[in-house]
Each structure stands twice: as C-alpha cells, then as structure tokens.
Design a protein around this motif. Structure first.
Motif, PDB file in Angstrom:
ATOM      1  N   ALA A  29      30.737  55.544  23.502  1.00 22.85           N
ATOM      2  CA  ALA A  29      30.777  56.987  23.734  1.00 22.85           C
ATOM      3  C   ALA A  29      32.012  57.599  23.093  1.00 22.85           C
ATOM      4  CB  ALA A  29      30.753  57.282  25.235  1.00 22.85           C
ATOM      5  N   TYR A  30      33.143  56.941  23.280  1.00 17.62           N
ATOM      6  CA  TYR A  30      34.387  57.521  22.786  1.00 17.62           C
ATOM      7  C   TYR A  30      34.622  57.246  21.300  1.00 17.62           C
ATOM      8  CZ  TYR A  30      39.314  58.570  22.162  1.00 17.62           C
ATOM      9  OH  TYR A  30      40.494  59.078  21.683  1.00 17.62           O
ATOM     10  N   ARG A  57      31.019  58.003  19.077  1.00 20.98           N
ATOM     11  CA  ARG A  57      30.459  59.364  19.112  1.00 20.98           C
ATOM     12  C   ARG A  57      31.518  60.429  19.414  1.00 20.98           C
ATOM     13  NH1 ARG A  57      26.838  56.241  22.054  1.00 20.98           N
ATOM     14  NH2 ARG A  57      27.444  57.176  24.044  1.00 20.98           N
ATOM     15  N   ASN A  58      32.765  60.017  19.601  1.00 20.55           N
ATOM     16  CA  ASN A  58      33.871  60.954  19.854  1.00 20.55           C
ATOM     17  C   ASN A  58      33.604  61.868  21.047  1.00 20.55           C
ATOM     18  OD1 ASN A  58      35.388  60.000  17.651  1.00 20.55           O
ATOM     19  ND2 ASN A  58      34.306  61.345  16.242  1.00 20.55           N
ATOM     20  N   GLU A  59      32.985  61.319  22.085  1.00 18.14           N
ATOM     21  CA  GLU A  59      32.686  62.104  23.281  1.00 18.14           C
ATOM     22  C   GLU A  59      33.881  62.135  24.224  1.00 18.14           C
ATOM     23  OE1 GLU A  59      27.859  61.286  23.272  1.00 18.14           O
ATOM     24  OE2 GLU A  59      29.118  60.293  24.775  1.00 18.14           O
ATOM     25  N   ASN A  60      33.906  63.151  25.068  1.00 19.61           N
ATOM     26  CA  ASN A  60      35.023  63.362  25.989  1.00 19.61           C
ATOM     27  C   ASN A  60      34.836  62.505  27.240  1.00 19.61           C
ATOM     28  OD1 ASN A  60      37.004  64.240  27.728  1.00 19.61           O
ATOM     29  ND2 ASN A  60      36.619  66.417  27.414  1.00 19.61           N
ATOM     30  N   VAL A  66      29.584  62.614  30.446  1.00 24.76           N
ATOM     31  CA  VAL A  66      29.735  61.516  29.489  1.00 24.76           C
ATOM     32  C   VAL A  66      29.832  60.177  30.224  1.00 24.76           C
ATOM     33  CG1 VAL A  66      31.295  60.484  27.781  1.00 24.76           C
ATOM     34  CG2 VAL A  66      30.728  62.915  27.663  1.00 24.76           C
ATOM     35  N   ASP A  76      26.419  59.287  31.576  1.00 24.78           N
ATOM     36  CA  ASP A  76      25.522  58.863  30.494  1.00 24.78           C
ATOM     37  C   ASP A  76      25.837  57.446  30.033  1.00 24.78           C
ATOM     38  OD1 ASP A  76      24.164  61.253  30.539  1.00 24.78           O
ATOM     39  OD2 ASP A  76      25.225  62.125  28.830  1.00 24.78           O
ATOM     40  N   THR A 131      35.005  63.754  31.034  1.00 28.04           N
ATOM     41  CA  THR A 131      33.969  64.553  31.685  1.00 28.04           C
ATOM     42  C   THR A 131      32.960  63.668  32.407  1.00 28.04           C
ATOM     43  OG1 THR A 131      32.543  64.580  29.717  1.00 28.04           O
ATOM     44  CG2 THR A 131      34.208  66.320  29.908  1.00 28.04           C
TER      45      THR A 131
END
Length: 225
Positions: free
Chosen positions: A128-129, A132-135, A141, A144, A138
């Motif tokens: 995820a991080y 996909r550079n997700e936060n 995320v 998920d 939160t």
C-alpha cells in the motif's frame, strides 16, 4: 529434533529498507525449511513519530533531517527500488512521494499478531505504501490492507476506532530501543543476536544456520549494533 529460532523483526512500514530486509529474511526462512523452524514476530519502530497525519514529501523530510538534495534522495531510493524489483517487489518513488505517520499501522500490526496474520499484513501494508504511495495514516488504507491479509474488516475497524494496543506499541518501541535497536530493519534472533540492516537472503540464511547450531538461548537481550 529441528531447532526453533524466534525472530523479532523490528521495522517501520514507512521504511523502504525494511521491505528489502523482510524480503531477504523471508527467502532465507524458506531455504531453512526442514532444517530450522522459525517463529517470526514483527516489532514496532517509528522513523517519524511526530509526523502529522497528512505527512510531508520525502524530499522535504529528508532534506530537513539529513540535508539531502532532491537528486541525492532520488538516487538512493532508485537503488532501493532496483533491489526490490530484483526480489519481485514493485517499489515506486518520486519527488511527490510522501512520508506518513505509522503509529496506527503498528497498532494494527500488533492486533494482527494476536490473530497470527502479521506477515500477511506487513506485506499488504508495504505494498500500500511503497507500491501505491497510499497514506497509511488513514483508516481506509489500513482496512483495505487488513482484508487481503485475512483479517476481519469490522474487527480491524474497531481496533482503529479506539486506542487499543497503543500502550503495547509504545512499550514495545521502548523495549527494543533499550536493547540497542537504533535503526531499522533489525532482526533479533532468540533474544541474543542482532542482525542490523537490510541483508540479502544469503546473509540471513548463513547467520540463522550458525545461530541454530549454538547452545540454547539463555534469554539475554541482544548486544547493541
């Protein structure tokens, strides 16, 4: 009788080198199958404990922390990305990549440990991080990531919506810092041996085989790196 080694893998989801360390360690563990059993536990470490929930760009963060230039940052991260790609992990980085607070991710990882799902959640959070550079600060995320790791989304949401395991994470962070862990990744074997940095599978395998051949652990903490 097959020896069993306990491995405490101290890491931070926001650390790209921790991805390399885990991939190397997991490959080494696979090579040891039948010769050495491994009891793997993930332990928390925050590289940026005071980071705001919205995070900041990796360029701004590293420039302030270490005086690095954007070119230096991208060059170093390109080296990590290339090593990750060689191990089958897609790691993306750019000038817009952001660093986020990882405390709630560690709380979720602690809970996942109680469910026996830490390795799967660690992989999902790393993807995820770093892919996909997700936060990861939160809840959406984190939730998920929980589902593909085999964790119940509603139960994970209840953990994140409370302060559950916050004290456990802080106590664990303090414990490993007092035992000499000042950077990550760090693998502590049987509470006696500290392997620092992101090592290749061959190095982990050699070290684990040597440690497995040693007399049984006396429970002493590891020596500083």
């Amino acid at each position: 009788m097959t020896p069993t080694l306990r491995i405490d893998f101290v890491s931070d989801i926001a650390c790209p080198w921790c991805v390399l360390g885990l991939l190397g360690l997991e490959e080494a563990i696979g090579r040891l199958a039948g010769d050495v059993d491994v009891d793997l536990h993930f332990q928390p470490f925050e590289l940026s404990p005071d980071m705001a929930p919205e995070g900041r760009t990796v360029v701004d963060h590293l420039a302030q922390a270490y005086g690095s230039t954007p070119d230096e940052i991208l060059q170093r991260r390109a080296v990590v990305s290339d090593r990750a790609a060689a191990l089958g992990f897609d790691m993306k980085t750019s000038l817009e990549t952001r660093v986020y607070n990882s405390f709630n991710a560690h709380r979720l990882m602690h809970w996942a440990g109680l469910q026996g799902r830490q390795p799967a959640l660690a992989r999902a959070l790393f993807e995820a991080y770093h892919s996909r550079n997700e936060n990861i600060a939160t809840a959406d995320v984190l939730l998920d990531a929980a589902e593909p790791a085999g964790l119940d989304r509603d139960s994970a949401s209840a953990v994140l919506g409370s302060d559950q395991y916050a004290n456990d994470v802080r106590q664990a962070e303090y414990l490993w810092q007092t035992r000499g862990v000042t950077g990550v990744p760090a693998a502590i074997i049987d509470g006696r041996y500290l392997i620092s940095g992101a090592q290749p599978a061959e190095a982990y395998e050699q070290a684990l085989r040597q440690i497995a051949a040693q007399p049984q652990s006396d429970g002493n903490p590891p020596a500083p790196a």
